[in-house]
Design a protein around this motif. Sequence first.
Motif, mmCIF file in Angstrom:
data_model
loop_
_atom_site.group_PDB
_atom_site.id
_atom_site.type_symbol
_atom_site.label_atom_id
_atom_site.label_comp_id
_atom_site.label_asym_id
_atom_site.label_seq_id
_atom_site.Cartn_x
_atom_site.Cartn_y
_atom_site.Cartn_z
ATOM 1 N N PHE A 190 0.421 -1.503 0.404
ATOM 2 C CA PHE A 190 -0.080 0.128 -0.027
ATOM 3 C C PHE A 190 0.876 1.111 -0.236
ATOM 4 C CE2 PHE A 190 -2.938 -3.333 1.963
ATOM 5 C CZ PHE A 190 -3.670 -3.107 1.104
ATOM 6 N N ALA A 191 2.002 1.479 -0.284
ATOM 7 C CA ALA A 191 2.629 2.479 -0.437
ATOM 8 C C ALA A 191 2.811 3.054 -1.796
ATOM 9 C CB ALA A 191 4.498 1.806 -0.062
ATOM 10 N N ALA A 192 3.139 4.293 -1.491
ATOM 11 C CA ALA A 192 2.868 5.226 -3.268
ATOM 12 C C ALA A 192 4.535 5.681 -3.180
ATOM 13 C CB ALA A 192 1.964 5.785 -3.133
ATOM 14 N N ILE A 193 4.022 5.657 -4.688
ATOM 15 C CA ILE A 193 6.373 6.256 -4.735
ATOM 16 C C ILE A 193 5.760 7.632 -6.439
ATOM 17 C CG2 ILE A 193 7.828 6.260 -5.217
ATOM 18 C CD1 ILE A 193 7.590 4.564 -2.491
ATOM 19 N N SER A 194 5.949 8.679 -5.549
ATOM 20 C CA SER A 194 5.132 9.801 -6.663
ATOM 21 C C SER A 194 6.911 10.012 -7.453
ATOM 22 C CB SER A 194 5.575 10.853 -6.300
ATOM 23 O OG SER A 194 4.122 10.902 -4.904
ATOM 24 N N ALA A 195 6.002 9.971 -9.136
ATOM 25 C CA ALA A 195 6.524 10.476 -10.140
ATOM 26 C C ALA A 195 8.673 11.306 -9.635
ATOM 27 C CB ALA A 195 6.478 11.892 -10.806
ATOM 28 N N ARG A 196 9.417 10.645 -10.360
ATOM 29 C CA ARG A 196 10.897 11.141 -10.228
ATOM 30 C C ARG A 196 11.149 11.549 -8.792
ATOM 31 N NH1 ARG A 196 11.982 12.999 -15.037
ATOM 32 N NH2 ARG A 196 10.279 13.807 -16.553
ATOM 33 N N SER A 197 11.007 10.617 -7.840
ATOM 34 C CA SER A 197 11.893 9.625 -6.504
ATOM 35 C C SER A 197 12.998 8.951 -6.823
ATOM 36 C CB SER A 197 11.031 9.626 -5.731
ATOM 37 O OG SER A 197 9.840 10.259 -5.880
ATOM 38 N N VAL A 198 13.355 8.853 -6.724
ATOM 39 C CA VAL A 198 14.983 8.201 -6.244
ATOM 40 C C VAL A 198 14.876 7.359 -5.306
ATOM 41 C CG1 VAL A 198 17.165 8.028 -7.422
ATOM 42 C CG2 VAL A 198 15.878 9.716 -8.167
ATOM 43 N N ILE A 199 15.038 5.805 -5.497
ATOM 44 C CA ILE A 199 15.022 5.378 -4.024
ATOM 45 C C ILE A 199 16.535 4.859 -3.554
ATOM 46 C CG2 ILE A 199 14.436 3.789 -2.136
ATOM 47 C CD1 ILE A 199 12.519 6.553 -3.330
ATOM 48 N N LEU A 200 17.187 4.846 -3.021
ATOM 49 C CA LEU A 200 18.430 4.858 -2.370
ATOM 50 C C LEU A 200 18.566 2.924 -1.996
ATOM 51 C CD1 LEU A 200 20.851 8.012 -1.285
ATOM 52 C CD2 LEU A 200 19.785 7.237 -4.376
ATOM 53 N N PRO A 201 19.811 2.557 -2.723
ATOM 54 C CA PRO A 201 20.372 0.825 -2.123
ATOM 55 C C PRO A 201 19.682 0.830 -0.478
ATOM 56 C CG PRO A 201 22.102 1.890 -3.623
ATOM 57 C CD PRO A 201 20.968 3.006 -3.271
ATOM 58 N N GLY A 202 19.033 -0.199 -0.646
ATOM 59 C CA GLY A 202 18.680 -0.958 0.506
ATOM 60 C C GLY A 202 17.715 -0.360 1.008
ATOM 61 N N VAL A 203 17.291 0.890 0.626
ATOM 62 C CA VAL A 203 16.006 1.596 1.934
ATOM 63 C C VAL A 203 14.589 0.667 1.815
ATOM 64 C CG1 VAL A 203 14.238 3.687 1.551
ATOM 65 C CG2 VAL A 203 17.171 4.002 0.893
ATOM 66 N N HIS A 204 14.142 0.803 2.808
ATOM 67 C CA HIS A 204 12.852 -0.308 3.053
ATOM 68 C C HIS A 204 11.653 0.912 3.845
ATOM 69 C CE1 HIS A 204 10.394 -3.303 5.577
ATOM 70 N NE2 HIS A 204 10.115 -2.508 4.874
ATOM 71 N N ILE A 205 10.811 1.647 2.276
ATOM 72 C CA ILE A 205 9.501 2.163 2.578
ATOM 73 C C ILE A 205 8.499 0.916 2.888
ATOM 74 C CG2 ILE A 205 8.177 3.234 1.095
ATOM 75 C CD1 ILE A 205 10.033 4.483 -0.995
ATOM 76 N N CYS A 206 8.209 1.536 4.498
ATOM 77 C CA CYS A 206 7.135 0.882 5.272
ATOM 78 C C CYS A 206 6.133 0.885 4.507
ATOM 79 C CB CYS A 206 6.840 1.193 6.232
ATOM 80 S SG CYS A 206 9.087 0.495 7.654
ATOM 81 N N GLU A 207 5.086 0.070 5.336
ATOM 82 C CA GLU A 207 3.426 0.040 4.956
ATOM 83 C C GLU A 207 2.410 1.591 4.314
ATOM 84 O OE1 GLU A 207 -0.493 -2.576 5.541
ATOM 85 O OE2 GLU A 207 1.066 -3.138 7.289
ATOM 86 N N ASP A 208 1.790 1.883 3.859
ATOM 87 C CA ASP A 208 0.764 3.109 3.751
ATOM 88 C C ASP A 208 1.800 4.277 3.849
ATOM 89 O OD1 ASP A 208 -1.553 2.082 3.806
ATOM 90 O OD2 ASP A 208 -1.476 1.254 5.686
ATOM 91 N N SER A 209 3.102 4.225 3.115
ATOM 92 C CA SER A 209 3.754 5.306 2.879
ATOM 93 C C SER A 209 4.300 5.689 1.673
ATOM 94 C CB SER A 209 5.067 5.466 3.682
ATOM 95 O OG SER A 209 5.750 3.989 2.493
#
Length: 279
Positions: A190-209
């Motif tokens: 249920f997480a949402a990652i908006s346009a043109r975001s960059v997620i760096l290595p090993g990052v954990h994006i938790c539920e509903d974020s």
Amino acid sequence: MIKVQKESENIMIDSSAQLGKNIIVKGDVIIGKNVIIEDNVYIDYGCIIRDNVHIKKGSFIGARSILGEYLMDFYKDKTNKVHPLVIGENTLIRTENVIYGDNIIGDNFQTGHKVTIRENNKIGSNVRIGTLSDIQHDCNIGNYVSIHSNCFIGEESKISDYVWIFPHVVLTNDPTPPSDKLFGVIIDSFAAISARSVILPGVHICEDSLVGAGAVVTKDVLKETVVVGNPAKKICSIKDIKDKVSGKPVYPWRYTFKRGMPWEKSDYETWIKKLDIQK
């Protein structure tokens, strides 16, 4: 039976292929060894279905797509090794996709145009991948995941069910490039990652974020948290965000959005309660 649009067109089907009923194969198609094509599959012009591909019933393969593309071991001796590709039922693959061997893809899969999917991926059911997106190898993608156009999903990424990834998002994996140590991004349900975001290595994006547009995420994102900026920082809880028109709360989005979701005919709460009863 197989329906061929014109008998004069060049169609090559290996004798070992197993073909179901009501298959339509257009011109200039090549179907390799040990291919299984189930009932009611449509294969458009110029497709190459390499060895050991299994296309399940009701699927559409768009023009000039290549399924079961060679892995690196082919180039050593120009021999195609056994690297099965399974495509689920009622799949819609649009033009010029390239999907490698050693992939398992669930039912109701959809792609845009010119999508590339490397090897050793597990992709769930009801997944959508947009035009020009690139899924690298050794990824695990859950059910009902929407990956929009021009996204790059780095190898060893783990994406849980019901995740939204919007256009031009990049999931990285190399903490000290170039190196041989890879740490895939983890995105919970249920997480949402908006346009043109960059997620760096090993990052954990938790539920509903929620990751805001253009963010560069260098640290883990806690549950129900909104982060924005470079580097991304928390600005509020998702529950603080209101609809700009109605003024009502928007998140968690599963309570306010249902198009294309399994709870589309009712609502999330009704659907989840029914699932709990069935268990």
